[in-house]
Design an enzyme around this catalytic site. Structure first.
Site, PDB file in Angstrom:
ATOM      1  CG  HIS A  62      -1.620  -1.190   1.540  1.00 55.14           C
ATOM      2  ND1 HIS A  62      -1.735  -1.714   2.802  1.00 55.14           N
ATOM      3  CD2 HIS A  62      -2.298  -2.030   0.734  1.00 55.14           C
ATOM      4  CE1 HIS A  62      -2.458  -2.820   2.768  1.00 55.14           C
ATOM      5  NE2 HIS A  62      -2.805  -3.036   1.517  1.00 55.14           N
ATOM      6  CE  LYS A  72       1.818   3.155   5.255  1.00 53.45           C
ATOM      7  NZ  LYS A  72       1.485   1.949   4.486  1.00 53.45           N
ATOM      8  CE1 TYR A 132       1.562  -0.380   8.664  1.00 55.30           C
ATOM      9  CE2 TYR A 132       0.382  -1.379  10.500  1.00 55.30           C
ATOM     10  CZ  TYR A 132       0.867  -1.440   9.201  1.00 55.30           C
ATOM     11  OH  TYR A 132       0.639  -2.558   8.456  1.00 55.30           O
ATOM     12  CG  ASP A 168      -3.838  -6.061   0.627  1.00 55.20           C
ATOM     13  OD1 ASP A 168      -4.109  -4.914   0.228  1.00 55.20           O
ATOM     14  OD2 ASP A 168      -3.489  -6.302   1.803  1.00 55.20           O
TER      15      ASP A 168
END
Length: 184
Positions: A62, A72, A132, A168
């Site tokens: 992603h 991130k 995250y 995904d």
């Protein structure tokens, strides 16, 4: 913290500097000032926790595009994961190159993922938890993805994929993305 630059410019493995005593240890996991000193964006818009029931679970690949591109800081806080990033910056000398890093609750490492890097990981243990810190809000209209098994990248995942979302599983192959862009 120790900032270890990877072969993908702007992406860092971050190791803790543990201060041990008879109780255990203490370590800083994030410091905006230290991130800025390394040329990294320290903004945190969201913090997310991902829990994975089964080893072999795969999440990714992603990323978000401008104006919602996100950084991130990814850390495995329980169990083990294999974390992969792909440089999607067309102007970068490492455009379309990828690396994989093992992040575990025991090695305490984190991976700093710059803007315009596709990101995904595979759980190597049952019950793996991933934390995250994300530098931009989730913005569905700017979300993009790549197929985890795209032959162009030939990512060597450590084990068979046992669980993956439909979303995904259905990201386009890079070849299809470039053909679509050329036709558009």
């Amino acid at each position: 913290m120790r900032f270890i630059e990877t072969e993908l410019k702007g992406a860092y493995i971050i190791e803790l500097e543990e201060k041990h005593d008879h109780r255990g240890f203490f370590a800083r996991t994030f410091c905006a000032k230290e991130f800025e000193e390394h040329g990294l964006k320290p903004a945190v818009a969201q913090c997310n926790l991902s829990f994975n029931y089964k080893k072999g679970t795969l999440r990714g690949m992603h990323y978000q595009t401008p104006p919602a591109a996100e950084t991130k800081l990814v850390r495995c806080v329980k169990g083990e994961i294999y974390d992969v990033i792909i440089d999607m910056r067309p102007e970068s000398p490492t455009f379309l190159q990828h690396i994989g890093v093992e992040l575990t609750a025991d090695n305490h490492r984190a991976l700093y993922v710059p803007e315009m890097f596709a990101h995904g990981y595979q759980a190597l243990t049952d019950g793996a938890e991933v934390l995250y810190q994300v530098g931009e809000f989730y913005t569905p209209g700017y979300e993009k993805g790549l197929r985890y098994n795209d032959p162009f990248f030939n990512i060597q995942w450590p084990m068979e994929v046992t669980e993956i979302s439909e979303k995904d599983l259905n990201w386009p192959l890079l070849r299809m993305m470039t053909v679509g862009a050329a036709e558009g």
